[in-house]
Enzyme design. Sequence first.
Site, PDB file in Angstrom:
ATOM      1  N   SER A 172     -85.720  27.856  74.246  1.00  0.00           N
ATOM      2  CA  SER A 172     -85.306  29.184  73.799  1.00  0.00           C
ATOM      3  C   SER A 172     -83.970  29.585  74.446  1.00  0.00           C
ATOM      4  O   SER A 172     -82.956  28.932  74.214  1.00  0.00           O
ATOM      5  CB  SER A 172     -86.412  30.202  74.083  1.00  0.00           C
ATOM      6  OG  SER A 172     -86.192  31.406  73.404  1.00  0.00           O
ATOM      7  N   ASP A 181     -92.553  29.520  64.169  1.00  0.00           N
ATOM      8  CA  ASP A 181     -91.995  30.298  65.272  1.00  0.00           C
ATOM      9  C   ASP A 181     -91.642  31.705  64.779  1.00  0.00           C
ATOM     10  O   ASP A 181     -90.873  31.875  63.829  1.00  0.00           O
ATOM     11  CB  ASP A 181     -90.733  29.589  65.784  1.00  0.00           C
ATOM     12  CG  ASP A 181     -90.225  30.139  67.103  1.00  0.00           C
ATOM     13  OD1 ASP A 181     -90.234  31.378  67.283  1.00  0.00           O
ATOM     14  OD2 ASP A 181     -89.784  29.330  67.940  1.00  0.00           O
ATOM     15  N   HIS A 234     -93.579  29.273  69.086  1.00  0.00           N
ATOM     16  CA  HIS A 234     -92.574  29.350  70.156  1.00  0.00           C
ATOM     17  C   HIS A 234     -93.173  29.101  71.541  1.00  0.00           C
ATOM     18  O   HIS A 234     -92.456  29.160  72.533  1.00  0.00           O
ATOM     19  CB  HIS A 234     -91.936  30.747  70.131  1.00  0.00           C
ATOM     20  CG  HIS A 234     -90.607  30.842  70.820  1.00  0.00           C
ATOM     21  ND1 HIS A 234     -89.454  30.278  70.325  1.00  0.00           N
ATOM     22  CD2 HIS A 234     -90.230  31.463  71.982  1.00  0.00           C
ATOM     23  CE1 HIS A 234     -88.435  30.536  71.124  1.00  0.00           C
ATOM     24  NE2 HIS A 234     -88.877  31.249  72.143  1.00  0.00           N
TER      25      HIS A 234
END
EC number: 3.1.2.12
Length: 277
Positions: A148, A224, A257
């Site tokens: 991320s 995600d 995620h």
Amino acid sequence: MEQIAENRCFGGRQLRYRHPSGTLGCEMVFAVYLPPQAEAGPVPVLYWLSGLTCTDENFVTKAGAQRYAAEHGIAIVAPDTSPRGEGVADDPDGAYDFGLGAGFYVNATQAPYAAHYRMYDYVVDELPALVEAALPLDSGRRAISGHSMGGHGALTIALKNPGRYQSVSAFSPICSPLNCPWGEKALSGYLGDDRSTWRDYDATDLVGRAQEQLPVLVDQGEADDFLVEQLKPELLVTASEAAGYPITIRMQPGYDHSYYFIASFIGEHLAFHAANL
């Protein structure tokens, strides 16, 4: 560099250290996994950069990377995600996506953040100089990876530092901070409103200016929640194709995620880096 924890793990050692950082102007904590091969001499090293709200502990406890690192004989160094401590500025509203836990791996130029938020220099220079001098790590064989915000950090750092890393990978990276809410908030806060200064921290911009082409692996979950608004891997695909920069970007159906996603593919990422180290 004070050792504050040690655990035996897959024949190696999971370590945690504390040290005063001159770059960040505060005390920092980081984690190191040394595989069993390190007992015989220096081993290659993977630097792992974590995402928003994380510390050095999230990856170490959730990803399950030590098993694969032990198999391949690779050390893993995991720093914190921002400076911390008394006097370190935070988001004035206490939000999770700026300030503490959200250093974005940039060198801040705006007050009050410029005094401490220099995570780019910390990851590229200070931390490697410290650990590679003190531990059996081979400074000639480095890789970098992250998730991320940390995926953004890994990609931009690798693209800006030719010759320093042999490979780079990322999970769910913020591919273009210039074009997403997380990036716009962080870069405007740390660097100011001149968007031209943001370009050096945007992988989709940097890929066309890279002075070398590294092996790059990116995994992105199709389920995600941040995919469309924040991560935008399609921009990196377009930029890399336009630049003639070969990047492997894999869309993984059903994955989100979370660290469940990272744990599912971390073995493949360690094997990818091992092949290049």
